[in-house]
Motif scaffolding. Structure first.
Motif, PDB file in Angstrom:
ATOM      1  N   GLY A  81       0.825  -1.211   0.000  1.00  0.00           N
ATOM      2  CA  GLY A  81       0.000   0.000   0.000  1.00  0.00           C
ATOM      3  C   GLY A  81       0.853   1.251   0.000  1.00  0.00           C
ATOM      4  N   ILE A  82       1.898   1.259   0.836  1.00  0.00           N
ATOM      5  CA  ILE A  82       2.802   2.413   0.878  1.00  0.00           C
ATOM      6  C   ILE A  82       3.500   2.590  -0.473  1.00  0.00           C
ATOM      7  CG2 ILE A  82       4.900   3.334   1.942  1.00  0.00           C
ATOM      8  CD1 ILE A  82       4.010   2.005   4.564  1.00  0.00           C
ATOM      9  N   GLN A  83       3.885   1.474  -1.097  1.00  0.00           N
ATOM     10  CA  GLN A  83       4.536   1.542  -2.410  1.00  0.00           C
ATOM     11  C   GLN A  83       3.593   2.099  -3.468  1.00  0.00           C
ATOM     12  OE1 GLN A  83       7.645   1.155  -3.362  1.00  0.00           O
ATOM     13  NE2 GLN A  83       7.060   1.628  -5.487  1.00  0.00           N
ATOM     14  N   ARG A  84       2.355   1.614  -3.481  1.00  0.00           N
ATOM     15  CA  ARG A  84       1.385   2.107  -4.468  1.00  0.00           C
ATOM     16  C   ARG A  84       1.123   3.598  -4.261  1.00  0.00           C
ATOM     17  NH1 ARG A  84       3.237  -1.026  -6.522  1.00  0.00           N
ATOM     18  NH2 ARG A  84       2.721  -3.238  -6.765  1.00  0.00           N
ATOM     19  N   TRP A  85       1.059   4.032  -2.999  1.00  0.00           N
ATOM     20  CA  TRP A  85       0.814   5.452  -2.723  1.00  0.00           C
ATOM     21  C   TRP A  85       2.009   6.302  -3.180  1.00  0.00           C
ATOM     22  CZ3 TRP A  85      -2.447   9.050  -2.498  1.00  0.00           C
ATOM     23  CH2 TRP A  85      -2.196  10.266  -1.853  1.00  0.00           C
ATOM     24  N   SER A  86       3.220   5.787  -3.002  1.00  0.00           N
ATOM     25  CA  SER A  86       4.396   6.538  -3.453  1.00  0.00           C
ATOM     26  C   SER A  86       4.378   6.705  -4.974  1.00  0.00           C
ATOM     27  CB  SER A  86       5.685   5.839  -3.008  1.00  0.00           C
ATOM     28  OG  SER A  86       5.897   4.636  -3.721  1.00  0.00           O
ATOM     29  N   THR A 118      -7.671  14.023  10.189  1.00  0.00           N
ATOM     30  CA  THR A 118      -7.093  13.399   9.010  1.00  0.00           C
ATOM     31  C   THR A 118      -5.572  13.510   9.019  1.00  0.00           C
ATOM     32  OG1 THR A 118      -7.007  13.388   6.588  1.00  0.00           O
ATOM     33  CG2 THR A 118      -7.383  15.515   7.639  1.00  0.00           C
ATOM     34  N   HIS A 119      -4.924  12.402   8.700  1.00  0.00           N
ATOM     35  CA  HIS A 119      -3.477  12.389   8.506  1.00  0.00           C
ATOM     36  C   HIS A 119      -3.206  12.753   7.049  1.00  0.00           C
ATOM     37  CE1 HIS A 119      -2.488  10.285  12.369  1.00  0.00           C
ATOM     38  NE2 HIS A 119      -3.790  10.072  12.272  1.00  0.00           N
ATOM     39  N   VAL A 120      -2.202  13.599   6.845  1.00  0.00           N
ATOM     40  CA  VAL A 120      -1.840  14.033   5.496  1.00  0.00           C
ATOM     41  C   VAL A 120      -0.346  13.785   5.313  1.00  0.00           C
ATOM     42  CG1 VAL A 120      -1.793  15.931   3.849  1.00  0.00           C
ATOM     43  CG2 VAL A 120      -3.648  15.784   5.518  1.00  0.00           C
ATOM     44  N   ASP A 121      -0.003  13.049   4.279  1.00  0.00           N
ATOM     45  CA  ASP A 121       1.386  12.688   4.020  1.00  0.00           C
ATOM     46  C   ASP A 121       2.211  13.934   3.695  1.00  0.00           C
ATOM     47  OD1 ASP A 121       3.758  11.495   3.340  1.00  0.00           O
ATOM     48  OD2 ASP A 121       2.974  10.399   1.614  1.00  0.00           O
ATOM     49  N   VAL A 122       3.247  14.176   4.502  1.00  0.00           N
ATOM     50  CA  VAL A 122       4.111  15.333   4.256  1.00  0.00           C
ATOM     51  C   VAL A 122       5.492  14.909   3.766  1.00  0.00           C
ATOM     52  CG1 VAL A 122       2.879  16.809   5.866  1.00  0.00           C
ATOM     53  CG2 VAL A 122       4.834  15.456   6.699  1.00  0.00           C
ATOM     54  N   THR A 123       5.660  13.608   3.433  1.00  0.00           N
ATOM     55  CA  THR A 123       6.904  13.216   2.762  1.00  0.00           C
ATOM     56  C   THR A 123       6.709  13.423   1.264  1.00  0.00           C
ATOM     57  OG1 THR A 123       6.168  10.906   2.878  1.00  0.00           O
ATOM     58  CG2 THR A 123       7.770  11.630   4.518  1.00  0.00           C
ATOM     59  N   ASP A 124       6.515  14.681   0.919  1.00  0.00           N
ATOM     60  CA  ASP A 124       6.295  15.140  -0.452  1.00  0.00           C
ATOM     61  C   ASP A 124       6.896  16.539  -0.526  1.00  0.00           C
ATOM     62  OD1 ASP A 124       5.395  16.112  -2.874  1.00  0.00           O
ATOM     63  OD2 ASP A 124       3.293  16.262  -2.254  1.00  0.00           O
ATOM     64  N   PRO A 125       7.958  16.723  -1.272  1.00  0.00           N
ATOM     65  CA  PRO A 125       8.634  18.030  -1.307  1.00  0.00           C
ATOM     66  C   PRO A 125       7.727  19.193  -1.659  1.00  0.00           C
ATOM     67  CG  PRO A 125       9.994  16.355  -2.364  1.00  0.00           C
ATOM     68  CD  PRO A 125       8.654  15.722  -2.114  1.00  0.00           C
ATOM     69  N   GLN A 153       4.676   9.780   6.052  1.00  0.00           N
ATOM     70  CA  GLN A 153       4.363   8.411   5.652  1.00  0.00           C
ATOM     71  C   GLN A 153       5.614   7.556   5.411  1.00  0.00           C
ATOM     72  OE1 GLN A 153       1.033   6.478   4.590  1.00  0.00           O
ATOM     73  NE2 GLN A 153       2.754   5.308   5.384  1.00  0.00           N
ATOM     74  N   GLU A 154       6.657   8.145   4.834  1.00  0.00           N
ATOM     75  CA  GLU A 154       7.866   7.380   4.516  1.00  0.00           C
ATOM     76  C   GLU A 154       8.977   7.580   5.544  1.00  0.00           C
ATOM     77  OE1 GLU A 154       8.930   7.332   0.276  1.00  0.00           O
ATOM     78  OE2 GLU A 154       7.027   8.366  -0.112  1.00  0.00           O
ATOM     79  N   GLY A 162      16.826  12.016   5.876  1.00  0.00           N
ATOM     80  CA  GLY A 162      16.424  12.868   6.997  1.00  0.00           C
ATOM     81  C   GLY A 162      15.621  14.085   6.627  1.00  0.00           C
ATOM     82  N   ARG A 163      15.281  14.247   5.354  1.00  0.00           N
ATOM     83  CA  ARG A 163      14.549  15.442   4.952  1.00  0.00           C
ATOM     84  C   ARG A 163      13.117  15.435   5.499  1.00  0.00           C
ATOM     85  NH1 ARG A 163      12.913  18.125  -0.843  1.00  0.00           N
ATOM     86  NH2 ARG A 163      12.445  20.158   0.054  1.00  0.00           N
ATOM     87  N   GLY A 164      12.658  14.276   5.976  1.00  0.00           N
ATOM     88  CA  GLY A 164      11.316  14.206   6.538  1.00  0.00           C
ATOM     89  C   GLY A 164      11.121  15.167   7.691  1.00  0.00           C
ATOM     90  N   LEU A 165      12.172  15.420   8.475  1.00  0.00           N
ATOM     91  CA  LEU A 165      12.065  16.340   9.613  1.00  0.00           C
ATOM     92  C   LEU A 165      11.825  17.763   9.140  1.00  0.00           C
ATOM     93  CD1 LEU A 165      12.223  16.758  12.660  1.00  0.00           C
ATOM     94  CD2 LEU A 165      14.701  17.023  12.423  1.00  0.00           C
ATOM     95  N   GLU A 166      12.543  18.167   8.116  1.00  0.00           N
ATOM     96  CA  GLU A 166      12.374  19.513   7.551  1.00  0.00           C
ATOM     97  C   GLU A 166      10.945  19.725   7.030  1.00  0.00           C
ATOM     98  OE1 GLU A 166      13.567  21.483   3.277  1.00  0.00           O
ATOM     99  OE2 GLU A 166      15.061  20.218   4.260  1.00  0.00           O
ATOM    100  N   LEU A 167      10.426  18.735   6.311  1.00  0.00           N
ATOM    101  CA  LEU A 167       9.077  18.850   5.758  1.00  0.00           C
ATOM    102  C   LEU A 167       8.024  18.811   6.861  1.00  0.00           C
ATOM    103  CD1 LEU A 167       9.569  16.536   2.665  1.00  0.00           C
ATOM    104  CD2 LEU A 167       9.115  18.998   2.611  1.00  0.00           C
ATOM    105  N   LEU A 168       8.275  18.005   7.888  1.00  0.00           N
ATOM    106  CA  LEU A 168       7.335  17.931   9.017  1.00  0.00           C
ATOM    107  C   LEU A 168       7.212  19.289   9.697  1.00  0.00           C
ATOM    108  CD1 LEU A 168       5.567  16.050  10.762  1.00  0.00           C
ATOM    109  CD2 LEU A 168       7.624  15.523  12.104  1.00  0.00           C
ATOM    110  N   GLU A 169       8.329  19.930   9.942  1.00  0.00           N
ATOM    111  CA  GLU A 169       8.282  21.240  10.594  1.00  0.00           C
ATOM    112  C   GLU A 169       7.638  22.291   9.689  1.00  0.00           C
ATOM    113  OE1 GLU A 169      10.917  24.176  13.427  1.00  0.00           O
ATOM    114  OE2 GLU A 169      11.924  22.538  12.371  1.00  0.00           O
TER     115      GLU A 169
END
Length: 447
Positions: A81-86, A118-125, A153-154, A162-169
């Motif tokens: 599921g995570i792969q298909r969403w990516s 709602t959760h929203v995926d923020v591992t998206d630049p 999500q990823e 580690g860029r997930g932290l930057e996008l999360l903030e």
């Protein structure tokens, strides 16, 4: 003087019939039915059950209605599921997200859900989905209450070095209400622990709630819930913290679970289970016996820990089904959690109403009480037990004093006669309910 009266309703949790006065979008009066003469608008309640709206504490609106795009999740696993969403994420646009979510919200509103986390995926630049959901949150404010979780999500540390932290903030700076994490999906346990610490640091920095996808796996060694609970205890944030999924708990040995529950009671955090999805995704690597993939909902409830229920997904890469009905969620939890005792079953209704409201921290504006927003449902049910057994539609949905949805009641009639062996001529109406009170006329069945 109330602007609108809802006459002759029963109120969940109270004895008797009542009239509810609404003024300025709030409940102004609750009086015994038939004791007043009203002018102006009156909504006939017809003895239906008035209850607060359903609360959806865990869903991924950014991915709704994307099942099969670009490919179906044929294995049915969380990881595919995570792969298909990516693969789907690069095609996200503002219009795409808004169109799909608008459709899903209408399904949910029609069935009485007016509060949503709602959760929203923020591992998206580009943070495309987040910005679309922030826009939609403001558009529907005053009708539907939406909380947005910035969800990596990823992974926080496993995504793009580690860029997930930057996008999360950045998501929090843009206006997300809740900080998320997914420690069991990080590359290493060390990354997982760091991601929880980062989550708490950001929550304190931006004064946000915390909701972590925690141990959504069958691995009995996935024990990030103890880390989450310990951090909540150490930082005095228990009531602001939620552990979602925790499916690995269903695989823990009882000795460890006994120790864990002592910590959970001290930490005072919330739990969210997602029965429709987790019994589908989990146990995929088992032969027989197969695990249910469901956390210890009954045991958490028995221990006095706040636990509630969510959808997680509606027609997306993780779950290809769903209608948006919170009663379906509660109904499945009752069965898979073996909560079929009368008090247990009725507690499942609380898990999609009052208990979820507690998790979202909206208790001050939730419930059918004078002074609170006039947001409620009218349903054809005797009580919580009957509501869960029959799962009737919400015949009327009111949000802040406005009627936002109606559903015509379903009537089923069976016609039968043995005359000349013909079925369907003449006959009688049948009420399929098991009544505890006065019988309903056969000519006017309520079901």
């Amino acid at each position: 003087m109330s602007d609108v009266w809802i006459s002759d309703v029963r109120i969940m949790g109270r004895e008797g019939n009542f009239d509810i006065g609404v003024q300025g979008g709030h409940i102004a009066e609750i009086v015994t039915a038939g004791t007043r003469t009203y002018s102006g608008q009156v909504i006939e309640g017809r003895g239906l059950l008035a209850m607060p709206p359903f609360v959806e504490p865990h869903i991924h609106l950014d991915s709704v209605l994307t099942a099969g795009q670009p490919r179906w999740n044929e294995s049915g696993t969380l990881f595919e599921g995570i792969q298909r969403w990516s693969e789907r994420k690069p095609y996200l646009t503002r219009e795409d997200v808004l169109t799909r979510v608008d459709e899903a919200l209408q399904w949910m509103m029609a069935q009485g859900t007016l509060h949503i986390r709602t959760h929203v995926d923020v591992t998206d630049p580009t943070l495309t989905a987040l910005q679309a959901l922030l826009e939609l949150r403001e558009k529907v404010r005053g009708v539907v209450d939406i909380q947005i979780v910035a969800f990596p999500q990823e992974g926080i540390y496993s995504y793009q070095n580690g860029r997930g932290l930057e996008l999360l903030e950045e998501a929090l700076r843009l206006g997300a209400d809740v900080v998320g994490a997914i420690p069991h999906y990080e590359y290493t346990r060390e990354y997982g622990v760091r991601s929880i610490d980062a989550c708490f640091d950001l929550a304190e920095k931006y004064d946000r709630l915390v909701d972590v996808h925690c141990d959504e796996i069958d691995d009995e060694q996935s024990r990030f819930v103890e880390v989450l609970a310990t951090r909540a205890l150490e930082r005095g944030m228990g009531q602001r913290v939620t552990a979602s999924h925790t499916t690995a708990m269903g695989s823990y040995n009882d000795a460890y679970a006994y120790k864990l529950f002592g910590l959970l009671r001290k930490a005072d955090i919330h739990f969210i289970a997602n029965p429709l999805i987790n019994i589908t995704l989990q146990g995929r690597f088992d032969s027989y016996p197969k695990r249910r993939g469901f956390t210890r909902v009954k045991e958490l409830w028995q221990a006095g820990i706040n636990v509630c229920l969510g959808h997680d997904d509606i027609m997306d890469p993780w779950y290809s089904f769903g209608t948006g009905s919170m009663l379906q969620v509660a109904h499945m939890a009752m069965h898979v959690g073996q909560m079929t005792g009368r008090q247990e079953a009725m507690a499942c209704v609380d898990m999609v109403t009052y208990r979820s409201a507690k998790t979202l921290q909206i208790e001050d504006r939730y419930g059918i009480e004078v002074g609170k927003p006039a947001s409620l449902l009218l349903v054809d049910a005797d009580d919580k037990w009957d509501l869960l057994r029959r799962m009737p539609p919400a015949e009327l949905v009111m949000s802040h004093g406005m009627v936002v949805a109606k559903t015509d009641p379903v009537k089923r009639r069976v016609y039968w006669t043995s005359r000349d062996g013909v079925v369907g001529e003449g006959g009688y109406g049948v009420d399929f309910r098991m009544h505890t009170g006065s019988p309903v006329s056969a000519s006017e069945p309520r079901v």
